[in-house]
Structures are given as structure tokens and as C-alpha cells.
Design a protein around this motif. Structure first.
Motif, PDB file in Angstrom:
ATOM      1  N   GLU A 436       0.844  -1.282   0.001  1.00 33.16           N
ATOM      2  CA  GLU A 436      -0.256   0.277   0.188  1.00 33.16           C
ATOM      3  C   GLU A 436       1.140   1.568  -0.326  1.00 33.16           C
ATOM      4  OE1 GLU A 436      -3.026   0.536  -0.125  1.00 33.16           O
ATOM      5  OE2 GLU A 436      -3.915  -1.179  -0.110  1.00 33.16           O
ATOM      6  N   VAL A 437       1.908   0.865   0.455  1.00 32.69           N
ATOM      7  CA  VAL A 437       2.077   2.449   1.018  1.00 32.69           C
ATOM      8  C   VAL A 437       3.344   2.852  -0.640  1.00 32.69           C
ATOM      9  CG1 VAL A 437       4.517   2.996   2.069  1.00 32.69           C
ATOM     10  CG2 VAL A 437       2.275   2.107   3.481  1.00 32.69           C
ATOM     11  N   TYR A 438       4.183   1.846  -0.930  1.00 34.77           N
ATOM     12  CA  TYR A 438       4.403   1.585  -2.655  1.00 34.77           C
ATOM     13  C   TYR A 438       3.434   1.967  -3.464  1.00 34.77           C
ATOM     14  CZ  TYR A 438       8.507  -1.613  -0.902  1.00 34.77           C
ATOM     15  OH  TYR A 438       9.245  -2.035  -0.671  1.00 34.77           O
ATOM     16  N   ARG A 443       5.172   4.090  -6.298  1.00 32.29           N
ATOM     17  CA  ARG A 443       6.408   2.846  -6.535  1.00 32.29           C
ATOM     18  C   ARG A 443       4.702   2.025  -7.706  1.00 32.29           C
ATOM     19  NH1 ARG A 443      10.898   2.025  -1.694  1.00 32.29           N
ATOM     20  NH2 ARG A 443      10.622   0.344  -2.785  1.00 32.29           N
ATOM     21  N   TYR A 444       4.870   1.830  -8.157  1.00 33.48           N
ATOM     22  CA  TYR A 444       3.984   0.416  -8.729  1.00 33.48           C
ATOM     23  C   TYR A 444       3.986  -0.667  -9.448  1.00 33.48           C
ATOM     24  CZ  TYR A 444       1.079   5.250  -8.702  1.00 33.48           C
ATOM     25  OH  TYR A 444       0.156   6.547  -9.115  1.00 33.48           O
ATOM     26  N   GLU A 445       5.143  -0.172 -10.213  1.00 29.74           N
ATOM     27  CA  GLU A 445       5.855  -1.895 -10.149  1.00 29.74           C
ATOM     28  C   GLU A 445       6.145  -2.462  -8.814  1.00 29.74           C
ATOM     29  OE1 GLU A 445       5.496  -3.049 -12.928  1.00 29.74           O
ATOM     30  OE2 GLU A 445       5.897  -1.722 -14.247  1.00 29.74           O
ATOM     31  N   ASP A 446       7.216  -1.972  -8.080  1.00 32.91           N
ATOM     32  CA  ASP A 446       7.403  -2.471  -6.345  1.00 32.91           C
ATOM     33  C   ASP A 446       6.070  -3.630  -6.207  1.00 32.91           C
ATOM     34  OD1 ASP A 446      10.090  -2.147  -7.377  1.00 32.91           O
ATOM     35  OD2 ASP A 446       9.955  -0.546  -6.200  1.00 32.91           O
ATOM     36  N   ALA A 447       5.035  -2.429  -6.353  1.00 31.70           N
ATOM     37  CA  ALA A 447       3.903  -2.978  -5.524  1.00 31.70           C
ATOM     38  C   ALA A 447       2.986  -3.859  -6.158  1.00 31.70           C
ATOM     39  CB  ALA A 447       2.804  -1.679  -5.649  1.00 31.70           C
ATOM     40  N   VAL A 448       2.885  -4.126  -7.408  1.00 34.34           N
ATOM     41  CA  VAL A 448       2.357  -5.195  -8.404  1.00 34.34           C
ATOM     42  C   VAL A 448       3.473  -6.765  -8.110  1.00 34.34           C
ATOM     43  CG1 VAL A 448       2.151  -6.334 -10.757  1.00 34.34           C
ATOM     44  CG2 VAL A 448       2.171  -4.421  -9.394  1.00 34.34           C
ATOM     45  N   ARG A 449       4.981  -6.616  -8.073  1.00 37.94           N
ATOM     46  CA  ARG A 449       6.024  -7.191  -7.570  1.00 37.94           C
ATOM     47  C   ARG A 449       5.529  -7.857  -6.146  1.00 37.94           C
ATOM     48  NH1 ARG A 449       9.649  -7.553  -4.695  1.00 37.94           N
ATOM     49  NH2 ARG A 449       9.874  -5.384  -3.998  1.00 37.94           N
ATOM     50  N   LEU A 450       5.317  -7.987  -5.819  1.00 36.19           N
ATOM     51  CA  LEU A 450       5.366  -7.840  -4.244  1.00 36.19           C
ATOM     52  C   LEU A 450       3.687  -8.673  -4.072  1.00 36.19           C
ATOM     53  CD1 LEU A 450       6.686  -7.086  -1.064  1.00 36.19           C
ATOM     54  CD2 LEU A 450       5.503  -5.920  -0.688  1.00 36.19           C
ATOM     55  N   THR A 471      -5.115  -3.900  -3.737  1.00 42.92           N
ATOM     56  CA  THR A 471      -3.961  -2.972  -3.907  1.00 42.92           C
ATOM     57  C   THR A 471      -3.914  -3.237  -4.994  1.00 42.92           C
ATOM     58  OG1 THR A 471      -3.630  -3.363  -1.248  1.00 42.92           O
ATOM     59  CG2 THR A 471      -1.445  -2.654  -2.777  1.00 42.92           C
ATOM     60  N   LEU A 472      -3.348  -4.279  -5.388  1.00 46.35           N
ATOM     61  CA  LEU A 472      -2.289  -4.317  -6.211  1.00 46.35           C
ATOM     62  C   LEU A 472      -3.649  -3.931  -7.930  1.00 46.35           C
ATOM     63  CD1 LEU A 472      -1.664  -6.784  -8.469  1.00 46.35           C
ATOM     64  CD2 LEU A 472      -3.188  -8.049  -8.686  1.00 46.35           C
ATOM     65  N   VAL A 473      -4.837  -3.811  -7.972  1.00 50.40           N
ATOM     66  CA  VAL A 473      -5.525  -2.917  -8.474  1.00 50.40           C
ATOM     67  C   VAL A 473      -5.330  -1.231  -8.230  1.00 50.40           C
ATOM     68  CG1 VAL A 473      -8.246  -2.043  -8.530  1.00 50.40           C
ATOM     69  CG2 VAL A 473      -7.982  -4.488  -8.455  1.00 50.40           C
ATOM     70  N   ASP A 474      -5.219  -0.666  -7.223  1.00 51.41           N
ATOM     71  CA  ASP A 474      -4.564   0.454  -7.286  1.00 51.41           C
ATOM     72  C   ASP A 474      -3.446   0.394  -8.079  1.00 51.41           C
ATOM     73  OD1 ASP A 474      -6.939   1.035  -5.274  1.00 51.41           O
ATOM     74  OD2 ASP A 474      -5.764   0.702  -3.612  1.00 51.41           O
ATOM     75  N   ALA A 475      -2.793  -0.061  -7.661  1.00 60.17           N
ATOM     76  CA  ALA A 475      -0.834   0.199  -8.590  1.00 60.17           C
ATOM     77  C   ALA A 475      -1.058  -0.113  -9.816  1.00 60.17           C
ATOM     78  CB  ALA A 475      -0.464  -1.665  -7.862  1.00 60.17           C
ATOM     79  N   LEU A 476      -2.294  -1.448 -10.210  1.00 63.72           N
ATOM     80  CA  LEU A 476      -2.373  -0.618 -11.964  1.00 63.72           C
ATOM     81  C   LEU A 476      -3.697  -0.375 -12.711  1.00 63.72           C
ATOM     82  CD1 LEU A 476      -4.273  -5.159 -12.366  1.00 63.72           C
ATOM     83  CD2 LEU A 476      -1.140  -4.032 -12.729  1.00 63.72           C
ATOM     84  N   ASP A 570      -4.013   9.150 -13.872  1.00 64.93           N
ATOM     85  CA  ASP A 570      -3.587   7.258 -13.471  1.00 64.93           C
ATOM     86  C   ASP A 570      -3.392   7.048 -11.943  1.00 64.93           C
ATOM     87  OD1 ASP A 570      -3.381   7.713 -16.406  1.00 64.93           O
ATOM     88  OD2 ASP A 570      -4.507   6.415 -15.339  1.00 64.93           O
ATOM     89  N   ALA A 571      -2.640   8.423 -11.020  1.00 62.17           N
ATOM     90  CA  ALA A 571      -1.405   8.569 -10.480  1.00 62.17           C
ATOM     91  C   ALA A 571      -2.683   8.855  -9.241  1.00 62.17           C
ATOM     92  CB  ALA A 571      -0.266   9.698  -9.839  1.00 62.17           C
ATOM     93  N   GLU A 572      -3.475   9.856 -10.125  1.00 60.90           N
ATOM     94  CA  GLU A 572      -4.402  11.014  -8.668  1.00 60.90           C
ATOM     95  C   GLU A 572      -5.489   9.828  -8.100  1.00 60.90           C
ATOM     96  OE1 GLU A 572      -9.033  12.396  -9.125  1.00 60.90           O
ATOM     97  OE2 GLU A 572      -7.018  13.969 -10.365  1.00 60.90           O
ATOM     98  N   ALA A 573      -5.602   8.505  -8.912  1.00 63.01           N
ATOM     99  CA  ALA A 573      -6.663   7.108  -8.380  1.00 63.01           C
ATOM    100  C   ALA A 573      -6.272   6.826  -7.996  1.00 63.01           C
ATOM    101  CB  ALA A 573      -7.280   6.916 -10.320  1.00 63.01           C
TER     102      ALA A 573
END
Length: 585
Positions: A436-438, A443-450, A471-476, A570-573
């Protein structure tokens, strides 16, 4: 003798059409010898339901309830015609009398006896639970004295039923169900049903809907007066134990069992409920929620500190489906009870839960203070599970106020604590917060990887707005991978619908609306957001860290906005909707 006198009565009235009024009959046996034959009619009043007359003689029963509020007010106005009284005071006095005709009559007589006594003074007397019967006394006229009238019904009971009636005076909340009464009486369900049936027959208890029973407030006061402190204390302990251990069973059926705090064993004479499905468990918990809160207050007042704070602790999962304003006062009571009992580790568990509630109302600085305070207690005690939990919650709350680097450091410490203690599930939960912090750090790629490599997609908390998949949805969304985000949202929405979790459903839908907005499906986005508004109208804002009415209105205003192309939407969303995290009890 009775038989001969009864026969003479029937003979005398055989050729007549008579109306006999039998007032305040004790039971069917007392009435039968007075029943004439022929065309006569008998009208019987009684505090008993006289079921035998309905069964054998075909009597027609007419149940008389208390007066309606408007009728009570009209009654008082008629009796108080010679004095000036404010309409609001009239209504308040009627409410305090419980709309019971005899209580209204006694109150009106007292007001007329003391014409200079303001109605507000009598209302103030009636506001005290233990003083209402005293304020409505008519000691020189037993027929008009409430205690005397209630005693007619009470004295007609056998001793076991009298005990049950006295204990029902303890009932927390407005109503009580049969299983709770069985715990209160220390009997099985069948025996509780027989006892309650006798009380219903005596009109001391009313079944106002199937399986749910109420006592009139003034009758409850009488029951409390008749009970003893020892008897009441033992019964209240059984009731609180029943609620606590039934909640444990409900949490297990719902897949949300948290057993970090140790519990007292089930009290003798108590059989907690069991649940076949999560739906059953949730329905029971929501129905009993107000009563459990009242039970906590009664237990604290009675000095049952341990049972009180243990019940508060076990109410946490249930509390997530109710407004936090209802939860905060109970947690304050529970925290104080644990500290007064000298149980500082247990107090830290409740303090952690209190921090979650403070976060839910939007008071994140206070939440962080509570998490840090709980973590220090756990650290000093060497309680790894508690420490990981408090640190993880603290890290997520820090991220919500924008202290992202500090949040990462705290969450990494939480993960290290869990990993060193071999608590794989707790370590995984810490990583969810880190992901979530990522997202907040973009740091969307880090969040997806995690999420994809170390956590997995399954929802760990159906009552929270957050899950690994969310959380994955937010990163995507931050990566503009909208098709993948929408596929995950479809799966998550199905999960929330299956669990009948309206708050969780709203948090999925608002993300779907963002995807629809960013893919220029304006009509769908607006329809989805209106659906979110309808859910918020239904359940309220259960967690301001996850979703607020203002945020939905901002999104509605942005749908179709020509300015959207000029900003990093996208970042805002992703950051704007990634606020609801799985804070843990």
C-alpha cells in the motif's frame, strides 16, 4: 360448595341474556365456575392470558397493549386540563410513564395534587431508573399502586419462574433472544422456553417479534427491585461469557478468528452458540450488536472488569460493520477496565483496536499515538504477535498522513519481527501494508511485484476496504493497465457480494468508476458512482481512511471533465483511493 353454587348460577341465568364482568381474574380455574350457559356473555380482564379458557371454552382473547404516544398525551391533557403545561413536557411525561395507563393516571393525580409542581420536576424524578416506581407510588391505594399491581402477577408464579423474571430485569438493551435468556437463567434452551412462556402468559414479558422478547421499562424496574446483588452478578457474568464465546464462534465461522488475547473459560451453565455459515454468524452479530454494547456497560458498572474488556475485544470484527462513533466509547470503557484490572498487555490489544477506530473517524495522529503506545507495551513484554500487529498498523497510518519513508521503515520492522518469530501469516500481512505504501509512493511496479510474487490475491479481510487484490488494483490503475485492473475488480466484487459486504462493495465500485472514467466510459462511471452514493446513504461512512462522500462527489465532478487530460489522472486515482488499509486487531 363451589360446584353447587356454580350450578345454581347457571340455572338462574339460563333463560336470561346477561353480561357478566369478571375483573382481574387470577387464572382460568377461578373463572370457570362463574361461566353461565345460554345467551349470556362474560367479559374477563386479567393479567394472565387465560389460555385454558381459549382452549376449552373457546374464549376470544383481546390483547391490550400500552397506549400509543398520541393517546397517552391526550390522556394527560384531559387529566391536567386545569393547569398550563408545555406540549413537549406532556409528551416527555408520557414517555417516562411508558404509555402505561395506570402509570399515566398516577402521574396525573400527583400533578393535580401538587399544582405548583412543574412537570419538569416529575420528569426529572422519572428519569432515574431506580426511582421511577417510587415516583409513581400510591401506597395508600394498593389497587392504584404499580408495585402492588405487578406483584399480583409475580406472586402467581412458581419460584423458578420468579427467579427467571428477576434475572430478566438485567437484560441489556431493548430486547433479548431465547439463547441469551438460557445463559442468563443457567438452563438449556428448552427449559428457558418453558420459563419464558410462563412469564408471557402472566403478561410480564412480551414477544414483540418471533424469538425476541421485551419487558416494559416499569416492569423491568420492578424485576430489578426484586433481585439480589449476588444473584444478579452471577447471571450477568453468565450472559457476558455467553456473548464473548458466541462471538468467538461467529468469528471462526466468518473466517476472521483473532485469538491473540487470552480469554476466561466459558462460565458454568453457559452454552455458546455455534454457526454453520458466515451469513448466520453475521446476521446474529448485527442483531445482537446493540445488546452487547449494553452488556459491556452493565458489566463495568458491576465491577466485572475482565469479562467486560474481553467482550469489547471480541466485538472488534463486528464493529467494522458499524459506525466507529458507536465503537469508540465501548473501547474507551474496555481500555479503562483492562488498566483498572492491572492487565497491561490486554489493555495494549484494546489500545490497538482503539487506534483503528480513531483512524476510521479520520483522526490519524491520535491513531498513530495509540499504535505506538501499544507497540511499546508489546516490545517490553516480548509479545511478538502484538508488536508486529501494532507496528504494521502504525506504519500504514503513517503512510496515510504522508510520512512515507517512516512508514516503510516501520513496516519493514514489523515484517522482521514476524519473520524472526516464524509467523508467516503475520509477515504476509505486513507486506500488504508495505505494498500500500509503495502505491502512495508511486512505486507501482514494486507494489505489483510484492502482491504477485510474495502475497497472492486472496482477500484477507472481507470487512476492510483493502485486500491484496485491491492493492494490486490500485497499482495497476497507476500503471494504466486498466483491463487487468478491471478483471481483478470483477473478482473482488463477486467476493464482496457473496459476503453481503455493502461497505466493501462500495470500495470496489469506486475503483471501477475510476477505471471507467479513465477509459472514457462516462455514462458507466457516473452510474457506478451513483451506486456508491446509494450504498453510503445506506451504511454511512464506516471508514474515512477508505472512502468518504466528499471523495465520491469529487470523482463525480471529474467525470467528463475536459481538464482531465491535463493532469496525471492515473496517479491521482491510485493514490486517492488507496487509503483504506487492512488495519488489524
Amino acid at each position: 360448595e363451589v360446584d353447587a353454587a356454580s350450578a345454581l348460577l347457571r340455572t338462574t341465568l339460563a333463560q336470561r341474556r346477561m353480561l357478566l364482568l369478571l375483573d382481574n381474574a387470577r387464572d382460568s380455574t377461578q373463572v370457570r365456575p362463574l361461566l353461565p350457559g345460554g345467551d349470556s356473555l362474560v367479559l374477563v380482564t386479567s393479567r394472565s392470558q387465560l389460555r385454558g379458557l381459549a382452549t376449552r371454552e373457546g374464549a376470544r382473547r383481546l390483547a391490550l397493549d400500552t397506549l400509543a404516544p398520541a393517546e397517552s398525551a391526550a390522556f394527560l391533557r384531559q387529566r391536567l386540563i386545569d393547569r398550563t403545561a408545555d406540549e413537549a413536557d406532556i409528551r416527555a411525561l408520557a414517555d417516562r410513564c411508558g404509555h402505561l395507563p395506570l402509570a399515566l393516571a398516577v402521574a396525573a393525580e400527583r400533578c393535580s395534587r401538587y399544582p405548583d409542581l412543574p412537570l419538569t420536576d416529575l420528569i426529572a424524578e422519572l428519569d432515574g431508573e431506580t426511582s421511577r416506581l417510587a415516583a409513581l407510588e400510591a401506597p395508600l391505594d394498593p389497587i392504584s399502586d404499580l408495585r402492588a399491581v405487578f406483584s399480583w402477577s409475580y406472586d402467581s408464579l412458581d419460584e423458578e419462574s420468579r427467579r427467571a423474571f428477576r434475572l430478566l430485569g438485567l437484560r441489556p438493551g431493548h430486547e433479548i433472544g431465547m439463547p441469551a435468556m438460557a445463559a442468563l437463567f443457567a438452563v438449556d434452551i428448552a427449559a428457558a422456553r418453558r420459563l419464558v412462556d410462563k412469564l408471557v402468559d402472566a403478561n410480564l414479558v412480551r414477544e414483540h417479534r418471533p424469538g425476541r422478547f421485551v419487558l416494559h421499562d416499569l416492569i423491568r424496574d420492578y424485576a430489578l427491585e426484586m433481585g439480589s446483588e449476588k444473584e444478579s452478578g452471577e447471571a450477568l457474568l453468565r450472559l457476558v461469557s455467553w456473548y464473548t464465546h458466541s462471538l468467538v464462534a461467529a468469528s471462526e465461522a466468518d473466517g476472521r478468528s483473532f485469538r491473540l488475547m487470552s480469554l476466561d473459560p466459558v462460565v458454568d451453565g453457559v452454552t455458546p452458540l455455534s454457526f454453520a455459515t458466515s451469513q448466520q454468524a453475521r446476521a446474529w452479530g448485527d442483531r445482537e450488536w446493540p445488546t452487547m454494547g449494553s452488556a459491556v456497560r452493565l458489566a463495568v458498572r458491576a465491577g466485572l472488569l475482565g469479562p467486560a474488556y474481553q467482550l469489547v475485544n471480541k466485538m472488534f470484527s463486528l464493529s467494522m460493520r458499524h459506525p466507529p462513533a458507536e465503537t469508540v466509547p465501548l473501547q474507551e470503557l474496555g481500555l479503562d477496565a483492562a488498566l483498572r484490572a492491572g492487565q497491561h498487555i490486554d489493555a495494549a490489544y484494546i489500545r490497538n483496536q482503539f487506534g483503528i477506530s480513531r483512524a476510521r473517524v479520520g483522526d490519524l495522529p491520535r491513531a498513530i499515538t495509540e499504535f505506538r503506545g501499544a507497540a511499546e507495551v508489546f516490545r517490553e513484554a516480548g509479545t511478538a504477535a502484538g508488536l508486529e500487529m501494532a507496528l504494521s498498523n502504525c506504519g500504514q497510518a503513517l503512510s496515510m498522513i504522508g510520512s512515507l519513508d517512516e512508514a516503510v521503515a516501520v513496516l519493514e520492522e514489523a515484517y522482521a519481527v514476524a519473520d524472526a518469530a516464524g509467523m508467516d501469516d503475520r509477515a504476509r500481512a505486513s507486506l500488504i501494508g508495505l505494498a500500500e505504501v509503495y502505491v502512495r509512493m508511486e512505486r507501482y511496479e514494486d507494489a505489483v511485484r510484492l502482491v504477485e510474487e510474495e502475497i497472492g490475491y486472496a482477500s484477507v479481510d472481507v470487512d476492510s476496504s483493502a485486500s491484496p487484490r485491491m492493492t494490486l488494483v490500485d497499482a495497476l490503475i497507476g500503471l494504466r493497465r486498466y483491463a487487468e485492473a478491471e478483471n481483478h475488480l470483477r473478482l473482488e466484487l463477486a467476493h464482496r457480494l457473496e459476503e453481503r459486504n455493502r461497505w466493501g462493495e462500495a470500495n470496489v465500485l469506486v475503483r471501477r468508476a475510476v477505471v471507467e472514467r479513465e477509459t472514457e466510459r462516462v455514462a458507466q462511471a457516473r452510474a457506478t458512482l451513483h451506486e456508491v452514493v446509494a450504498i453510503l446513504d445506506e451504511v454511512g461512512e464506516l471508514d474515512r481512511t477508505a472512502l468518504t462522500r466528499e471523495r465520491v462527489e469529487e470523482l463525480l465532478a471529474s467525470v467528463g471533465s475536459s481538464a482531465s487530460a491535463d493532469r496525471d489522472v492515473d496517479a491521482e486515482a491510485a493514490q486517492g483511493l488507496g487509503g483504506g488499509v487492512a488495519l488489524r486487531p
